[in-house]
Scaffold this active site. Structure first.
Site, PDB file in Angstrom:
ATOM      1  N   ASP A   9       0.804  -1.230   0.000  1.00 17.79           N
ATOM      2  CA  ASP A   9       0.000   0.000   0.000  1.00 17.79           C
ATOM      3  C   ASP A   9       0.832   1.274   0.000  1.00 17.79           C
ATOM      4  O   ASP A   9       0.421   2.300   0.547  1.00 17.79           O
ATOM      5  CB  ASP A   9      -0.971   0.008   1.202  1.00 17.79           C
ATOM      6  N   LYS A  14       1.761   2.273  -5.057  1.00 18.79           N
ATOM      7  CA  LYS A  14       2.310   1.765  -6.330  1.00 18.79           C
ATOM      8  C   LYS A  14       1.381   2.056  -7.506  1.00 18.79           C
ATOM      9  O   LYS A  14       1.831   2.432  -8.581  1.00 18.79           O
ATOM     10  CB  LYS A  14       2.533   0.237  -6.236  1.00 18.79           C
ATOM     11  N   GLY A  42      -4.601  -4.157  -3.816  1.00 23.76           N
ATOM     12  CA  GLY A  42      -5.576  -3.114  -4.122  1.00 23.76           C
ATOM     13  C   GLY A  42      -4.789  -1.886  -4.512  1.00 23.76           C
ATOM     14  O   GLY A  42      -4.140  -1.288  -3.657  1.00 23.76           O
TER      15      GLY A  42
HETATM   16  P1  GDP Z   1      -0.833   0.425  -3.537  1.00 21.13           P
HETATM   17  O1  GDP Z   1      -1.439  -0.856  -3.111  1.00 21.13           O
HETATM   18  O2  GDP Z   1       0.630   0.474  -3.289  1.00 21.13           O
HETATM   19  O3  GDP Z   1      -1.187   0.814  -4.945  1.00 21.13           O
HETATM   20  O4  GDP Z   1      -1.462   1.543  -2.589  1.00 21.13           O
HETATM   21  P2  GDP Z   1      -3.019   1.673  -2.160  1.00 21.13           P
HETATM   22  O5  GDP Z   1      -3.812   2.123  -3.332  1.00 21.13           O
HETATM   23  O6  GDP Z   1      -3.474   0.448  -1.473  1.00 21.13           O
HETATM   24  O7  GDP Z   1      -2.910   2.776  -1.036  1.00 21.13           O
HETATM   25  C1  GDP Z   1      -2.362   4.022  -1.278  1.00 21.13           C
HETATM   26  C2  GDP Z   1      -3.398   5.100  -0.895  1.00 21.13           C
HETATM   27  O8  GDP Z   1      -2.757   6.344  -0.807  1.00 21.13           O
HETATM   28  C3  GDP Z   1      -4.489   5.273  -1.942  1.00 21.13           C
HETATM   29  O9  GDP Z   1      -5.666   5.659  -1.305  1.00 21.13           O
HETATM   30  C4  GDP Z   1      -3.950   6.396  -2.811  1.00 21.13           C
HETATM   31  O10 GDP Z   1      -4.985   7.129  -3.465  1.00 21.13           O
HETATM   32  C5  GDP Z   1      -3.271   7.255  -1.790  1.00 21.13           C
HETATM   33  N1  GDP Z   1      -2.079   7.992  -2.247  1.00 21.13           N
HETATM   34  C6  GDP Z   1      -1.115   7.610  -3.113  1.00 21.13           C
HETATM   35  N2  GDP Z   1      -0.140   8.543  -3.176  1.00 21.13           N
HETATM   36  C7  GDP Z   1      -0.498   9.527  -2.317  1.00 21.13           C
HETATM   37  C8  GDP Z   1       0.128  10.747  -1.906  1.00 21.13           C
HETATM   38  O11 GDP Z   1       1.211  11.108  -2.319  1.00 21.13           O
HETATM   39  N3  GDP Z   1      -0.546  11.493  -0.966  1.00 21.13           N
HETATM   40  C9  GDP Z   1      -1.758  11.100  -0.451  1.00 21.13           C
HETATM   41  N4  GDP Z   1      -2.336  11.896   0.450  1.00 21.13           N
HETATM   42  N5  GDP Z   1      -2.361   9.971  -0.823  1.00 21.13           N
HETATM   43  C10 GDP Z   1      -1.727   9.183  -1.735  1.00 21.13           C
HETATM   44  P1  IMO Z   2      -0.936  -4.119  -2.302  1.00 21.54           P
HETATM   45  O1  IMO Z   2      -0.514  -4.658  -3.644  1.00 21.54           O
HETATM   46  C1  IMO Z   2      -0.961  -4.565   2.022  1.00 21.54           C
HETATM   47  C2  IMO Z   2      -1.040  -8.652   3.577  1.00 21.54           C
HETATM   48  C3  IMO Z   2      -2.291  -9.107   4.294  1.00 21.54           C
HETATM   49  C4  IMO Z   2      -1.712 -10.131   5.256  1.00 21.54           C
HETATM   50  C5  IMO Z   2      -0.589 -10.755   4.430  1.00 21.54           C
HETATM   51  C6  IMO Z   2      -0.992 -12.060   3.750  1.00 21.54           C
HETATM   52  O2  IMO Z   2      -2.226  -3.396  -2.348  1.00 21.54           O
HETATM   53  O3  IMO Z   2       0.158  -3.355  -1.669  1.00 21.54           O
HETATM   54  P2  IMO Z   2      -2.576 -12.747   1.734  1.00 21.54           P
HETATM   55  O4  IMO Z   2      -3.945 -12.289   1.353  1.00 21.54           O
HETATM   56  O5  IMO Z   2      -1.537 -12.453   0.713  1.00 21.54           O
HETATM   57  O6  IMO Z   2      -2.558 -14.158   2.202  1.00 21.54           O
HETATM   58  O7  IMO Z   2      -2.205 -11.860   3.035  1.00 21.54           O
HETATM   59  O8  IMO Z   2      -0.224  -9.805   3.445  1.00 21.54           O
HETATM   60  N1  IMO Z   2      -1.259  -8.129   2.220  1.00 21.54           N
HETATM   61  C7  IMO Z   2      -1.208  -6.832   1.892  1.00 21.54           C
HETATM   62  N2  IMO Z   2      -0.998  -5.735   2.675  1.00 21.54           N
HETATM   63  N3  IMO Z   2      -1.098  -4.427   0.680  1.00 21.54           N
HETATM   64  C8  IMO Z   2      -1.265  -5.514  -0.102  1.00 21.54           C
HETATM   65  O9  IMO Z   2      -1.254  -5.446  -1.449  1.00 21.54           O
HETATM   66  C9  IMO Z   2      -1.376  -6.785   0.504  1.00 21.54           C
HETATM   67  N4  IMO Z   2      -1.566  -8.033   0.044  1.00 21.54           N
HETATM   68  C10 IMO Z   2      -1.489  -8.846   1.108  1.00 21.54           C
HETATM   69  O10 IMO Z   2      -2.922  -8.044   4.964  1.00 21.54           O
HETATM   70  O11 IMO Z   2      -1.116  -9.453   6.339  1.00 21.54           O
HETATM   71 MG    MG Z   3      -2.928  -1.562  -1.815  1.00 17.35          MG
END
Ligand code: GDP
Ligand code: IMO
Ligand code: MG
Length: 420
Positions: free
Chosen positions: A12, A15, A39
């Site tokens: 998270d 990316k 996600g």
């Molecule tokens: P990913 O899984 O690495 O793609 O990250 P996620 O989408 O799960 O979580 C990142 C969250 O941070 C999302 O809600 C994005 O919209 C938000 N986000 C990404 N870059 C920034 C940033 O530079 N500032 C803020 N405030 N939010 C960001």
């Molecule tokens: P993105 O791509 C954050 C975490 C789960 C759990 C562990 C194992 O959005 O960064 P799994 O479902 O793979 O068996 O879960 O890994 N986890 C993540 N945490 N971002 C993710 O993906 C994750 N995908 C799995 O919360 O701790």
């Molecule tokens: Mg994510």
């Protein structure tokens, strides 16, 4: 030539947004591991979109998107995602390709994930329950069904054979839920998959590379969730690090050029497992609230804490990171005081290395203190305008991890990014 974008923390890191930002510079975006546990959030026409399996380049009309063999694919989630993407006028039949060696997630994988987590009780991983672990187990156990199999006349027979195997395991777990609804939507989704571009991924991508096309490999999860090097057993079931690009797409290591590692300006983790810099106090609450730190896949509140340079230095090493992208720097705008973790004290000794079993080790994080910048940075577009305090924070991190922070993301929108 292949560049890579991957997460350096526990997932998270942002990316999705960063891949979407860089996508126009590439011909192909390729996901190399993970599955619907991911996600990835991006903004398209001001609408928030969360992608789980489709690469984050899908909204760029001229970019080809590939789901690589290293991914575990849930047909049901993919069908839903394709419908979502189509609602933005994107033709997935034109620019989405899936490797035939991609392993499938079947309904009983989800059931097994649940059963296994329930059995673990207090020590559960905190899995997203999408069937990731059981599906990768069937891959390494040499039982899995792969996407190419859906074209075979014997697919249903193969499926039933696998389900029977799973049923025996589920009986041991005393799992008695009815999965017939899941099965119905699974077969509907498999029919839909048959209409998509199923390709020999390794030939497809290598031919494109040989024709001079630029590929961006998109990682899921984060390096601290890597099956080998993460905080085992609180990890996911794939190699999330740059080495996974080769096995997850079928490309040779010397094809990899830049490795862009994404880290938040602080740190979060969702699910169980060790997190030395976690803040179980009002500062942690404030990070969660301001950073809107709730899981993009499960909605769970994310655990929040200070940036951990011990972990970051480790993941920079493992990935061969050439450039750092620091996201969510704006979330720190209103913090008076900031801390960065520069060492762990374990049994009275200081170390800057990740121990073998972080979970079973009493770790006291050592911090260097910084004064916050206390101003709104969300509108900044030039590096010259970054507040001094932010420049000091970033330059300390640069020196410590010996990789340059080359981009700072200062908001969730595509254009909110500053080149350093
Ligand atoms: P990913 O899984 O690495 O793609 O990250 P996620 O989408 O799960 O979580 C990142 C969250 O941070 C999302 O809600 C994005 O919209 C938000 N986000 C990404 N870059 C920034 C940033 O530079 N500032 C803020 N405030 N939010 C960001
Ligand atoms: P993105 O791509 C954050 C975490 C789960 C759990 C562990 C194992 O959005 O960064 P799994 O479902 O793979 O068996 O879960 O890994 N986890 C993540 N945490 N971002 C993710 O993906 C994750 N995908 C799995 O919360 O701790
Ligand atoms: Mg994510």
């Amino acid at each position: 030539m292949v560049d890579v974008i991957l997460g350096l923390q526990w997932g998270d890191e942002g990316k999705g947004k960063i891949v979407d930002y860089f996508a126009p510079q590439y011909d192909i975006i390729a996901r190399f591991q993970g599955g619907p546990n991911a996600g990835h959030t991006l903004y398209v026409e001001d609408k928030k979109v969360v992608l789980h399996q489709i690469p984050s380049g899908i909204f760029h009309q001229n970019t080809i998107n590939i789901i690589g063999n290293g991914v575990v694919l849930d047909p049901v989630t993919l069908k839903r995602e394709c419908e979502l993407v189509a609602s933005f006028g994107i033709d997935v039949k034109k620019n989405l390709f899936i490797a035939q060696r991609t392993n499938l997630i079947v309904p009983t994988h989800r059931a097994l994930d649940r059963a296994s987590e329930m059995q673990k009780g207090e020590s559960k991983i905190g899995s997203t329950l999408k069937g990731i672990g059981p599906s990768y187990m069937d891959k390494t156990g040499r039982n899995a069904l792969r996407l190419g199999d859906i074209m075979s006349k014997s697919f249903t027979t193969q499926y039933i054979k696998l389900r029977l195997k799973h049923q025996k395991l589920l009986d041991n777990f005393h799992f008695i839920d009815d999965i017939s609804d899941w099965e119905e939507e699974f077969f509907e989704a498999v029919d839909f998959l048959r209409t998509l571009n199923i390709v020999n991924g390794e030939y497809f991508i290598n031919e494109e590379i040989n024709n001079g096309k630029k590929v961006l490999a998109e990682g899921a999860q984060g390096s601290m969730l890597d099956i080998d090097f993460g905080t085992f057993p609180f990890v996911t079931s794939s190699n999330t690090i740059s080495a996974g690009v080769c096995t997850g797409l079928g490309i040779a290591p010397q094809k990899i050029n830049e490795v862009l590692g994404v880290t938040k300006a602080y740190c979060t983790r969702v699910g169980g497992g060790p997190f030395p810099t976690e803040l179980n106090n009002e500062t942690g609450e404030a990070l969660r609230k301001i950073g809107n730190e709730f899981g993009a896949t499960t909605g769970r509140p994310r655990r929040c804490g200070w940036i951990d340079l011990v972990a970051l230095k480790y993941t920079v090493m493992l990935n061969g990171v050439t450039k750092i992208v620091m996201t969510k720097a704006d979330v720190l705008d209103s913090f008076q005081d900031l801390n960065v973790c520069t060492a762990y004290t374990i049994k009275g000794e200081q170390t800057d290395k990740i121990p073998f079993q972080l979970m079973q080790t009493d770790v006291i994080p050592e911090y260097k203190h910084f004064t916050g910048w206390n101003c709104d940075t969300t509108g900044l577009i030039k590096k010259e305008n970054l507040p001094d305090a932010m420049q000091q924070y970033v330059s300390f991190i640069n020196q410590y991890i010996k990789a340059p922070v080359s981009y700072i993301s200062n908001g969730p929108q595509r254009e909110q990014i500053i080149k350093i």
